[in-house]
Design a protein around this motif. Structure first.
Motif, PDB file in Angstrom:
ATOM      1  N   ALA A  30       0.835  -1.205   0.000  1.00 23.24           N
ATOM      2  CA  ALA A  30       0.000   0.000   0.000  1.00 23.24           C
ATOM      3  C   ALA A  30       0.869   1.254   0.000  1.00 23.24           C
ATOM      4  O   ALA A  30       0.586   2.219  -0.730  1.00 23.24           O
ATOM      5  N   LEU A  31       1.935   1.250   0.798  1.00 24.29           N
ATOM      6  CA  LEU A  31       2.834   2.400   0.835  1.00 24.29           C
ATOM      7  C   LEU A  31       3.510   2.616  -0.524  1.00 24.29           C
ATOM      8  O   LEU A  31       3.717   3.756  -0.939  1.00 24.29           O
ATOM      9  N   SER A  32       3.841   1.523  -1.203  1.00 27.86           N
ATOM     10  CA  SER A  32       4.474   1.671  -2.520  1.00 27.86           C
ATOM     11  C   SER A  32       3.511   2.327  -3.503  1.00 27.86           C
ATOM     12  O   SER A  32       3.922   3.140  -4.340  1.00 27.86           O
ATOM     13  N   HIS A  33       2.222   2.013  -3.409  1.00 30.08           N
ATOM     14  CA  HIS A  33       1.222   2.636  -4.281  1.00 30.08           C
ATOM     15  C   HIS A  33       1.075   4.122  -3.959  1.00 30.08           C
ATOM     16  O   HIS A  33       0.941   4.952  -4.869  1.00 30.08           O
ATOM     17  N   ILE A  34       1.110   4.454  -2.674  1.00 32.90           N
ATOM     18  CA  ILE A  34       1.035   5.858  -2.269  1.00 32.90           C
ATOM     19  C   ILE A  34       2.234   6.624  -2.816  1.00 32.90           C
ATOM     20  O   ILE A  34       2.093   7.735  -3.351  1.00 32.90           O
ATOM     21  N   MET A  35       3.419   6.032  -2.668  1.00 36.67           N
ATOM     22  CA  MET A  35       4.636   6.691  -3.153  1.00 36.67           C
ATOM     23  C   MET A  35       4.595   6.858  -4.677  1.00 36.67           C
ATOM     24  O   MET A  35       5.001   7.898  -5.202  1.00 36.67           O
ATOM     25  N   ASN A  36       4.112   5.852  -5.380  1.00 38.01           N
ATOM     26  CA  ASN A  36       4.014   5.944  -6.837  1.00 38.01           C
ATOM     27  C   ASN A  36       3.041   7.043  -7.246  1.00 38.01           C
ATOM     28  O   ASN A  36       3.329   7.828  -8.161  1.00 38.01           O
ATOM     29  N   ALA A  37       1.901   7.120  -6.570  1.00 38.88           N
ATOM     30  CA  ALA A  37       0.923   8.167  -6.875  1.00 38.88           C
ATOM     31  C   ALA A  37       1.519   9.551  -6.606  1.00 38.88           C
ATOM     32  O   ALA A  37       1.302  10.491  -7.385  1.00 38.88           O
ATOM     33  N   GLU A  38       2.277   9.679  -5.544  1.00 40.43           N
ATOM     34  CA  GLU A  38       2.913  10.956  -5.222  1.00 40.43           C
ATOM     35  C   GLU A  38       3.953  11.317  -6.284  1.00 40.43           C
ATOM     36  O   GLU A  38       4.056  12.480  -6.701  1.00 40.43           O
ATOM     37  N   ALA A  39       4.705  10.330  -6.753  1.00 39.87           N
ATOM     38  CA  ALA A  39       5.694  10.576  -7.805  1.00 39.87           C
ATOM     39  C   ALA A  39       5.008  11.043  -9.087  1.00 39.87           C
ATOM     40  O   ALA A  39       5.489  11.970  -9.752  1.00 39.87           O
ATOM     41  N   LEU A  72       5.832  12.404   2.622  1.00 37.30           N
ATOM     42  CA  LEU A  72       7.035  11.576   2.755  1.00 37.30           C
ATOM     43  C   LEU A  72       7.379  11.341   4.221  1.00 37.30           C
ATOM     44  O   LEU A  72       7.794  10.246   4.596  1.00 37.30           O
ATOM     45  N   HIS A  73       7.211  12.353   5.038  1.00 32.92           N
ATOM     46  CA  HIS A  73       7.456  12.196   6.474  1.00 32.92           C
ATOM     47  C   HIS A  73       6.526  11.133   7.057  1.00 32.92           C
ATOM     48  O   HIS A  73       6.963  10.268   7.825  1.00 32.92           O
ATOM     49  N   THR A  74       5.273  11.174   6.668  1.00 31.29           N
ATOM     50  CA  THR A  74       4.307  10.180   7.145  1.00 31.29           C
ATOM     51  C   THR A  74       4.680   8.776   6.692  1.00 31.29           C
ATOM     52  O   THR A  74       4.619   7.819   7.471  1.00 31.29           O
ATOM     53  N   VAL A  75       5.097   8.640   5.441  1.00 34.83           N
ATOM     54  CA  VAL A  75       5.496   7.330   4.911  1.00 34.83           C
ATOM     55  C   VAL A  75       6.728   6.807   5.650  1.00 34.83           C
ATOM     56  O   VAL A  75       6.783   5.625   6.018  1.00 34.83           O
ATOM     57  N   VAL A  76       7.694   7.676   5.897  1.00 41.15           N
ATOM     58  CA  VAL A  76       8.899   7.252   6.624  1.00 41.15           C
ATOM     59  C   VAL A  76       8.534   6.779   8.025  1.00 41.15           C
ATOM     60  O   VAL A  76       9.046   5.755   8.501  1.00 41.15           O
ATOM     61  N   MET A  77       7.651   7.487   8.690  1.00 40.44           N
ATOM     62  CA  MET A  77       7.236   7.080  10.038  1.00 40.44           C
ATOM     63  C   MET A  77       6.513   5.731   9.987  1.00 40.44           C
ATOM     64  O   MET A  77       6.726   4.876  10.847  1.00 40.44           O
TER      65      MET A  77
END
Length: 105
Positions: A30-39, A72-77
């Protein structure tokens, strides 16, 4: 410590470990999908030729950057929490192996 009576529907220890590991994997996915959408959002904002096609103001660029930074801060946490969860699963599994070894002796 209270004991929990056996039940025919209660998962085994190994099934619990697998379920915990699967939950970590699903969260990582799920986090990878969030990161991809953000990119993709960043690419759309900046443009293919780095020309900022929407002609944002400096203030809009800063606000956009702050939003990206916050995500990104939220994802890192969240990644840190998942790492802690994985470490705990590994610790639980190691303790269980020790208990099984001691019972076998």
């Amino acid at each position: 410590m209270p004991s929990i009576p056996e039940s025919k529907f209660r998962p085994s220890f190994k099934e619990v470990i697998v379920d915990l590991l699967e939950s970590i994997a699903l969260e990582e996915n799920a986090l990878s999908h969030i990161m991809n959408a953000e990119a993709e959002k960043i690419q759309a904002f900046v443009g293919k030729d780095l020309d900022f096609p929407s002609n944002p103001s400096i203030k809009e660029i800063i606000v956009f950057n702050q939003a990206v930074d916050s995500l990104l801060h939220t994802v890192v946490m969240k990644e840190w929490l998942l790492l802690r969860k994985l470490e705990n699963v590994m610790r639980i599994e190691a303790v269980e192996e020790i208990v099984i070894d001691e019972e076998g002796e």
